[in-house]
Write an enzyme that holds these catalytic residues in place. Structure first.
Site, PDB file in Angstrom:
ATOM      1  N   ASP A 241       2.428  43.795 -37.821  1.00  0.00           N
ATOM      2  CA  ASP A 241       2.858  43.366 -38.478  1.00  0.00           C
ATOM      3  C   ASP A 241       3.695  42.135 -38.004  1.00  0.00           C
ATOM      4  OD1 ASP A 241       4.512  45.149 -37.208  1.00  0.00           O
ATOM      5  OD2 ASP A 241       6.065  43.853 -38.361  1.00  0.00           O
ATOM      6  N   ASN A 242       3.516  42.083 -36.744  1.00  0.00           N
ATOM      7  CA  ASN A 242       3.998  40.496 -36.056  1.00  0.00           C
ATOM      8  C   ASN A 242       2.414  39.910 -35.422  1.00  0.00           C
ATOM      9  OD1 ASN A 242       6.501  40.799 -36.063  1.00  0.00           O
ATOM     10  ND2 ASN A 242       6.549  41.968 -34.346  1.00  0.00           N
TER      11      ASN A 242
END
Length: 473
Positions: A241-242
């Site tokens: 998610d990063n």
């Protein structure tokens, strides 16, 4: 300011309407004028000030929903827990750029959090994103920093702040994971089409647009991993998610720029198992891409996905070779292979400062090794390496001085050392932003000498080496 809202047009399945909630006695304390000019944003406009600060509500501002593999475990629903996408503006290059506010208050994805950011984390992200940009590493940018008198509670009460960030896109690998594992095929197809149209339009003419786009995503990810490794940058939280689908460095949390060369260095105090250690970053990049490719298993055959992933390693290696050739002033990748492994072994055993060494190497005169030898304990071992290095360099078709001059343009004098960020933060928390601005200036011009700021190029003092960063901000 002409805001677009293309992502909002995707519909409610992709986001939730969210407004920026201004902080108590909020102040604009730093504004990136050069970036604003590139985006044709006039901060002197009262309307613009009110929009950017959240005083005027934007009808299409939103927080995104996505999933993600966090430290190896899958979280089926995450999202912008403290971020609000204001919209997009067009840059002078004709591309659209997201305006995204960090610390904007609670969102539907805050997971019982307060949705706020602290001044400490906002300053660290401002400095890092601008430093990375100056090092030619694709990154989100910092446009505006707001502080306040509002207390935000972490381990202790801290000053609340907001950071207005700019990036080509904020779509993450986790966006695709969310719709794939939720079984929302129509939304996944919609997201694919959106990314092709807005981020990879050149792929639309290919025989297989999706395949072409994914190859480019793999290559961009490989190149950014090579760039991180070449400058000694560690992200700290390399969750899916990063990871940016557009190949930018995003979500600066417990990051670090390596000082003493340690291949297994871990900058994130919360990463107890060293999953995201410096030497593991290239492998994690590939692992994350594997997670991403699973999301297209109903669109492409298994052999096609494997072939796409196989683009990663050669792209990473070839780009890293080019970067290290420039850093070392060498003419070929073979020269890098012959010299770099033994050099890194010496740097590790000596615990020598990675960036200081390459800056000294950029100034090396033929037969004059003293400036480097004075930095090591085993002078004989380093001297032998320098003799080998010089023997290769003298064969170059370029003059020695010309190569040195070129090396000085890629080996920074100034990097964002943790203690420098710490000192800038302490001063800012007292209301003095001068150290922050002074540090920001050299980080955005890291290859220049700045003799008046020589102290900012020095190694960390002993107390600065023990500072820790974690996921607590």
């Amino acid at each position: 300011m002409n805001l677009k809202h293309h992502f909002a047009s995707l519909g409610e399945a992709f986001s939730s309407k969210t407004l920026v909630q201004p902080l108590l006695e909020q102040r604009l304390v730093e504004f990136n004028q050069s970036l604003a000019s590139f985006l044709s944003i006039d901060i002197k406009s009262t309307e613009t000030k009110r929009i950017l600060s959240g005083e005027d509500a934007l009808p299409h501002s939103l927080s995104m929903v996505y999933a993600g593999h966090q430290f190896g475990g899958f979280s089926p629903q995450l999202g912008d827990g403290r971020g609000v996408l204001l919209g997009e503006v067009r840059g002078q290059d004709g591309l659209l750029y997201d305006l995204h506010m960090k610390g904007a208050g609670p969102t539907p994805y805050s997971r019982r959090g307060d949705g706020r950011a602290v001044l400490r984390s906002c300053i660290r992200e401002y400095l890092a994103s601008e430093a990375m940009t100056a090092l030619s590493i694709p990154s989100s940018r910092a446009l505006a920093l707001y502080d306040s008198r509002e207390a935000v509670y972490r381990e202790t009460p801290e000053a609340g702040a907001m950071l207005l960030r700019v990036a080509q896109g904020h779509i993450r690998f986790g966006h695709f994971e969310y719709f794939f594992y939720q079984g929302k095929q129509a939304e996944l197809d919609q997201l694919i089409e959106y990314c092709l149209t807005h981020y990879y339009p050149e792929c639309l003419a290919a025989e297989s647009p999706l395949e072409s786009m994914l190859i480019e995503v793999v290559k961009r990810t490989a190149r950014i991993m090579a760039k991180w490794q070449s400058v000694g940058f560690q992200h700290g939280v390399m969750n899916t998610d990063n990871f940016s689908f557009t190949g930018e460095t995003i979500d600066y949390g417990p990051y670090g720029f390596m000082e003493d060369y340690e291949p297994d260095w871990v900058c994130n105090h919360s990463d107890h198992e060293g999953r995201y250690a410096f030497s593991r970053q290239p492998g994690v990049g590939l692992w994350n891409l594997n997670c991403l490719m699973r999301c297209f298993s109903k669109h492409l055959e298994r052999d096609q996905l494997i072939a796409i992933l196989q683009c990663y390693e050669p792209e990473l290696q070839s780009h890293y070779d080019v970067l290290m050739m420039s850093k070392m002033g060498l003419d070929s990748a073979q020269d890098v292979y012959a010299l770099l492994p033994s050099l890194l072994s010496i740097l590790a055993s000596e615990k020598m400062d990675y960036n200081v060494f390459f800056r000294l190497l950029s100034r090396l005169e033929q037969g004059v090794y003293t400036p480097i030898l004075d930095e090591v304990v085993d002078r004989e071992k380093m001297s032998v390496w320098l003799e080998r290095y010089e023997a290769v360099r003298v064969k170059s078709v370029h003059a020695w001085s010309q190569v040195n001059a070129s090396m000085l343009t890629v080996n920074p004098k100034f990097i964002l050392r943790n203690y420098l960020a710490h000192e800038a933060i302490l001063s800012a928390e007292r209301g003095d932003y001068l150290p922050f601005r002074r540090l920001l200036h050299v980080l955005t011009h890291p290859f220049d000498e700045h003799p008046e700021s020589d102290s900012l190029a020095q190694r960390s003092p002993e107390w600065g080496r023990s500072l820790e960063v974690s996921c607590s901000s």
